[in-house]
Design a protein around this motif. Sequence first.
Motif, mmCIF file in Angstrom:
data_model
loop_
_atom_site.group_PDB
_atom_site.id
_atom_site.type_symbol
_atom_site.label_atom_id
_atom_site.label_comp_id
_atom_site.label_asym_id
_atom_site.label_seq_id
_atom_site.Cartn_x
_atom_site.Cartn_y
_atom_site.Cartn_z
ATOM 1 N N PRO A 1 57.436 101.953 58.920
ATOM 2 C CA PRO A 1 56.154 101.243 58.957
ATOM 3 C C PRO A 1 55.176 101.865 57.949
ATOM 4 N N TYR A 2 54.416 101.020 57.277
ATOM 5 C CA TYR A 2 53.443 101.539 56.319
ATOM 6 C C TYR A 2 52.273 100.584 56.178
ATOM 7 N N VAL A 3 51.172 101.111 55.677
ATOM 8 C CA VAL A 3 49.948 100.334 55.474
ATOM 9 C C VAL A 3 50.043 99.568 54.160
ATOM 10 N N GLY A 4 49.580 98.325 54.185
ATOM 11 C CA GLY A 4 49.434 97.570 52.947
ATOM 12 C C GLY A 4 50.508 96.546 52.702
ATOM 13 N N SER A 5 50.484 96.003 51.478
ATOM 14 C CA SER A 5 51.386 94.926 51.090
ATOM 15 C C SER A 5 52.812 95.405 50.929
ATOM 16 N N GLY A 6 53.745 94.449 51.056
ATOM 17 C CA GLY A 6 55.155 94.739 50.854
ATOM 18 C C GLY A 6 55.534 94.710 49.395
ATOM 19 N N VAL A 7 56.823 94.600 49.127
ATOM 20 C CA VAL A 7 57.333 94.670 47.760
ATOM 21 C C VAL A 7 56.789 93.528 46.902
ATOM 22 N N LEU A 8 56.900 92.304 47.383
ATOM 23 C CA LEU A 8 56.473 91.156 46.581
ATOM 24 C C LEU A 8 54.971 91.149 46.359
ATOM 25 N N GLY A 9 54.207 91.303 47.439
ATOM 26 C CA GLY A 9 52.757 91.299 47.300
ATOM 27 C C GLY A 9 52.260 92.400 46.386
ATOM 28 N N SER A 10 52.861 93.583 46.506
ATOM 29 C CA SER A 10 52.458 94.709 45.664
ATOM 30 C C SER A 10 52.785 94.460 44.195
ATOM 31 N N SER A 11 53.998 93.965 43.930
ATOM 32 C CA SER A 11 54.401 93.765 42.532
ATOM 33 C C SER A 11 53.604 92.643 41.874
ATOM 34 N N LEU A 12 53.361 91.552 42.597
ATOM 35 C CA LEU A 12 52.547 90.476 42.039
ATOM 36 C C LEU A 12 51.104 90.918 41.849
ATOM 37 N N GLY A 13 50.595 91.717 42.791
ATOM 38 C CA GLY A 13 49.231 92.200 42.674
ATOM 39 C C GLY A 13 49.038 93.188 41.543
ATOM 40 N N MET A 14 50.120 93.849 41.131
ATOM 41 C CA MET A 14 50.016 94.834 40.058
ATOM 42 C C MET A 14 50.154 94.202 38.679
ATOM 43 N N ASP A 15 51.065 93.237 38.551
ATOM 44 C CA ASP A 15 51.351 92.639 37.245
ATOM 45 C C ASP A 15 50.383 91.488 36.978
ATOM 46 N N LYS A 16 49.372 91.738 36.141
ATOM 47 C CA LYS A 16 48.325 90.739 35.914
ATOM 48 C C LYS A 16 48.877 89.440 35.338
ATOM 49 N N ASP A 17 49.923 89.504 34.542
ATOM 50 C CA ASP A 17 50.518 88.303 33.973
ATOM 51 C C ASP A 17 51.143 87.439 35.063
ATOM 52 N N ARG A 18 51.989 88.020 35.905
ATOM 53 C CA ARG A 18 52.640 87.248 36.971
ATOM 54 C C ARG A 18 51.620 86.818 38.036
ATOM 55 N N MET A 19 50.638 87.668 38.301
ATOM 56 C CA MET A 19 49.575 87.326 39.240
ATOM 57 C C MET A 19 48.856 86.064 38.786
ATOM 58 N N LYS A 20 48.493 86.027 37.511
ATOM 59 C CA LYS A 20 47.763 84.880 36.979
ATOM 60 C C LYS A 20 48.624 83.619 36.995
ATOM 61 N N ALA A 21 49.921 83.779 36.795
ATOM 62 C CA ALA A 21 50.815 82.624 36.852
ATOM 63 C C ALA A 21 50.837 82.031 38.260
ATOM 64 N N VAL A 22 50.835 82.897 39.279
ATOM 65 C CA VAL A 22 50.813 82.423 40.664
ATOM 66 C C VAL A 22 49.476 81.756 40.976
ATOM 67 N N PHE A 23 48.367 82.354 40.516
ATOM 68 C CA PHE A 23 47.051 81.743 40.721
ATOM 69 C C PHE A 23 46.992 80.362 40.066
ATOM 70 N N GLN A 24 47.576 80.263 38.885
ATOM 71 C CA GLN A 24 47.597 78.994 38.161
ATOM 72 C C GLN A 24 48.365 77.937 38.960
ATOM 73 N N GLU A 25 49.474 78.335 39.554
ATOM 74 C CA GLU A 25 50.276 77.418 40.366
ATOM 75 C C GLU A 25 49.474 76.896 41.552
ATOM 76 N N LYS A 26 48.581 77.733 42.095
ATOM 77 C CA LYS A 26 47.769 77.345 43.243
ATOM 78 C C LYS A 26 46.459 76.671 42.827
ATOM 79 N N ASN A 27 46.299 76.406 41.522
ATOM 80 C CA ASN A 27 45.105 75.731 40.995
ATOM 81 C C ASN A 27 43.816 76.483 41.292
ATOM 82 N N LEU A 28 43.885 77.810 41.217
ATOM 83 C CA LEU A 28 42.700 78.643 41.369
ATOM 84 C C LEU A 28 42.101 78.889 39.977
ATOM 85 N N GLN A 29 40.858 78.511 39.802
ATOM 86 C CA GLN A 29 40.249 78.571 38.463
ATOM 87 C C GLN A 29 40.120 80.008 37.974
ATOM 88 N N GLN A 30 40.563 80.231 36.741
ATOM 89 C CA GLN A 30 40.475 81.546 36.126
ATOM 90 C C GLN A 30 40.254 81.393 34.623
#
Length: 365
Positions: free
Chosen positions: A126-155
């Motif tokens: 057990p540990y505090v915080g995000s798991g593997v996927l959430g952590s990796s997407l949250g760290m990689d600004k390129d992949r993070m922005k691609a996911v935001f774009q898919e969800k139509n979040l303005q950036q």
Amino acid sequence: MDDHKLKVVLLFGGRSGEHEVSLNSAGSIYNAIDRSRYQVETIGISKEGRWFWGVLPDQLIEQGFPHNDDGTQVTLVIDPTNPRFIRLDGGALPNQGKFDLVFPVLHGPYGEDGTLQGLLEMANVPYVGSGVLGSSLGMDKDRMKAVFQEKNLQQARYITLLRSEFEFQQESCLNAIEEKLGYPCFVKPANLGSSVGISKAHHREELLEALKTAASFDRKMVIEEAITGHEVEVSVLGNEHLQASLPGEILPAHEFYSYEAKYSDIGSRLLIPAELNDSVIKELQSMAMEAFRAVEANGLGRVDFFVTADNEIYLNEINTLPGFTEISMYPKLWEATGIPYGELINQLIALGLERFKDRQRSKIS
């Protein structure tokens, strides 16, 4: 031994440009955590990646890490039926190295990017915080922005470059940035936080230097158009049932919220709560929770925005393991919203245990 207390291992330091920030965050948590509820052990990870048991964050800030022969080096046993820490020299640890939960406070690569989380998952910990996927997407600004774009979040508009592209096609890279984004623009390493390696470029000469700086930290760089507006942040807390804090505005001492402005420049100020109308606040909170869900974050996250003069909102990024010092925005926003620092630690630990319990429900055969 207090058997009724939850045994928490505070893990900090790490092989990252945000090593010092991690020590500061861990020091604040260590000093504030409720000793009547938790038995706290500490593990500091040196910049070389060695794990030392029993070192304290404040001491490491002043004295640095011990030499190999002077400290108690440990490792995690990857045994899902009996996860524990052991000493490399064969000596004994309190409670045989067993624990109930790990509280990682490692910002940046090898701590916030999913690598540590994968290790803890393999050990069934057990540990505090995000798991593997959430952590990796949250760290990689390129992949993070691609996911935001898919969800139509303005950036803001952005492009991504590899270090190899920049090194072998420098002129065409500069031309592409000028054509698609123009000046001013921000240049960022894709996989760092705390504004490490980030520069604002106003012309080609600055752009060239900014790309060189970012490329020294990461193989991938994100270049964004500059949005003129207020820098606003919202804290998110929860797993599947989320809460969003009041927003806070950053008034940086520098032209943007640089590493120095965050951690050493006394001219920077945080305006909490931000002076925004109720409809903008509600939209920010809703968008922050959408961004949190988009990357499948857990536990905690700080979501950063730009709000223009006409109240248009641009999502900037999410940080899944934000700074936790006394002056950090994440805990200060929750304090203003009604959750004091110590109670925030309690809730994060509870959320880590809740997520672990939920994962145990999944069949593997």
